[in-house]
Design a protein around this motif. Structure first.
Motif, PDB file in Angstrom:
ATOM      1  N   ARG A 136      29.926 -27.005  31.398  1.00 14.74           N
ATOM      2  CA  ARG A 136      28.704 -26.369  31.870  1.00 14.74           C
ATOM      3  C   ARG A 136      27.734 -26.138  30.728  1.00 14.74           C
ATOM      4  O   ARG A 136      26.532 -26.308  30.874  1.00 14.74           O
ATOM      5  N   LYS A 151      21.212 -27.298  37.808  1.00 11.91           N
ATOM      6  CA  LYS A 151      21.889 -28.459  38.381  1.00 11.91           C
ATOM      7  C   LYS A 151      21.300 -28.803  39.742  1.00 11.91           C
ATOM      8  O   LYS A 151      21.078 -29.978  40.059  1.00 11.91           O
ATOM      9  N   SER A 154      25.938 -29.247  30.050  1.00 11.49           N
ATOM     10  CA  SER A 154      24.947 -29.524  31.083  1.00 11.49           C
ATOM     11  C   SER A 154      23.735 -28.658  30.914  1.00 11.49           C
ATOM     12  O   SER A 154      22.620 -29.073  31.180  1.00 11.49           O
TER      13      SER A 154
END
Length: 423
Positions: free
Chosen positions: A253, A333, A256
């Motif tokens: 994460r 996201k 990302s």
């Protein structure tokens, strides 16, 4: 009189025509009849695409240029809008002129430039869309790898221009003024000699038009297949993550987050890179980062030297930090997936609009009598589908409007400001 039987013919002038009419009322009447019976639907379609695409792409270019911060996606969208604007404000008006003067358009250099720019803009869009697919694939399937940045996107746009100029150049030679002989019913030795913007006479009986059309089709099919494969893998990855039982590891994460915060979080107010750098280096952010490092350090090393807080307080702070981080990552996201969906729809429309054009052109090149054997209604449908490639240039702004809440909001704000200024 019916002048439509030989309209848009791909043959040279009949030798039996001892009397050839190249100007005057006969030619004008023939042009009007051919236009109204065959090319009027194409004219209306092109005009509609122009009225939608011209203002729409101008709006897209203005908003993404002035309101969005500098990101890879923004540069690609601006490039697409630029190509579409050229199609809308040059190609489509020229197409309307040619259609309205379908057998009286005898401007060889203008025809060559018109067709050349049309192919060049569509080639450029194709390369940019392929780059978008690659960018989306890396960004979603390999978020921890190096990503395309704005300076990479600019180089891709320059490459797209170079490739479009390179692969479209045959149009400068193949296209031009084509002779259109139209016999006058009841007058055997008399025919009308019209001119239209199509393959130049000297190339009609050669294989060059077919080679050029096949190269267009093969190139587009290769790029389309590559984009279909990339977006299929993207879709598979998104579905896998959506149905995964185990949460995404924090390490993944955090990778990302870095990717999303620098690109797909572009749908907001415009911020320069310098502003972002200053924001990251501001005293508040530095202090927050120090606090976060302190909390994690305490958790990992289990020492009481760096803080006086109790272990329970430390655990609460850690939980709060992780919750905020996960929430922020999930939001980014989600935004990345929405941006990818929007660009995927743009790609689908482009593929669906340009491939049919290539197929029709190849049929015309393979069977030179195919067009003349069609009925009047068949010719009208044929010419309508021949201009199907314009759909992509006109529908992109509509796709942005439907799939981007922020774009719609920026449009509303702009219209409000214009309305307020007018009053």
């Amino acid at each position: 009189m019916n002048y439509t039987s030989m309209a848009n013919n791909s043959t040279v002038v009949y030798p039996m025509c001892s009397t050839k009419i190249t100007t005057g009322i006969y030619l004008d009447k023939a042009n009007d009849q051919v236009f109204q019976s065959i090319f009027l639907p194409s004219f209306i379609f092109t005009l509609f695409m122009f009225l939608i695409g011209g203002p729409g792409n101008a709006l897209v270019f203005y908003i993404y240029f002035s309101k969005w911060r500098k990101t890879t996606a923004r540069i690609f969208i601006l490039a697409l809008a630029g190509f579409d604007l050229m199609n809308c404000f040059f190609t489509m008006p020229m197409e309307l002129t040619v259609l309205h003067n379908i057998i009286t358009f005898d401007h060889n250099p203008v025809c060559k430039i018109f067709r050349y720019i049309t192919f060049m803009m569509n080639h450029g869009s194709s390369v940019v869309l392929a780059a978008i697919a690659i960018d989306r694939y890396i960004r979603i399937c390999y978020p921890l790898r190096p990503q395309l940045r704005p300076h990479h996107a600019k180089k891709v746009v320059i490459l797209a221009l170079i490739l479009s100029v390179t692969f479209a150049w045959p149009a400068l030679f193949i296209y031009g003024s084509q002779t259109v002989p139209i016999p006058i019913p009841g007058k055997t030795h008399m025919c009308i000699i019209g001119k239209t913007c199509l393959y130049e006479d000297k190339f009609i009986q050669t294989s060059y038009p077919l080679i050029f059309s096949l190269s267009l089709l093969v190139g587009n099919v290769i790029i389309d297949l590559a984009m279909i494969i990339l977006y299929s893998m993207i879709g598979y990855q998104v579905i896998q993550r959506g149905t995964s039982v185990n949460p995404t590891p924090l390490k993944y994460r955090k990778g990302s987050t870095s990717t999303l915060s620098t690109d797909d979080n572009c749908l907001g107010d415009k911020r320069t890179e310098e502003q972002e750098r200053l924001a990251r280096n501001s005293p508040e952010n530095v202090q927050n980062e120090n606090n976060e490092k302190q909390v994690y350090s305490v958790s990992e090393k289990n020492t009481h030297k760096l803080t006086k807080q109790s272990s329970a307080s430390i655990r609460r702070d850690m939980f709060r930090q992780r919750s905020l981080s996960i929430s922020s990552i999930e939001a980014r996201k989600s935004q990345m997936y929405k941006t990818t969906l929007m660009l995927f729809m743009v790609t689908i429309v482009f593929m669906g609009s340009f491939v049919p054009y290539c197929v029709i052109v190849i049929i015309r090149a393979l069977d030179k009598s195919y067009y003349n054997e069609l009925s009047t209604a068949g010719k009208a449908v044929y010419n309508l589908f021949l201009r199907n490639y314009m759909l992509s240039s006109s529908l992109n702004p509509i796709i942005y409007c439907f799939l981007s809440i922020q774009f719609r909001q920026q449009c509303k704000d702009l219209f409000k400001r214009i309305k307020k200024a007018l009053h």
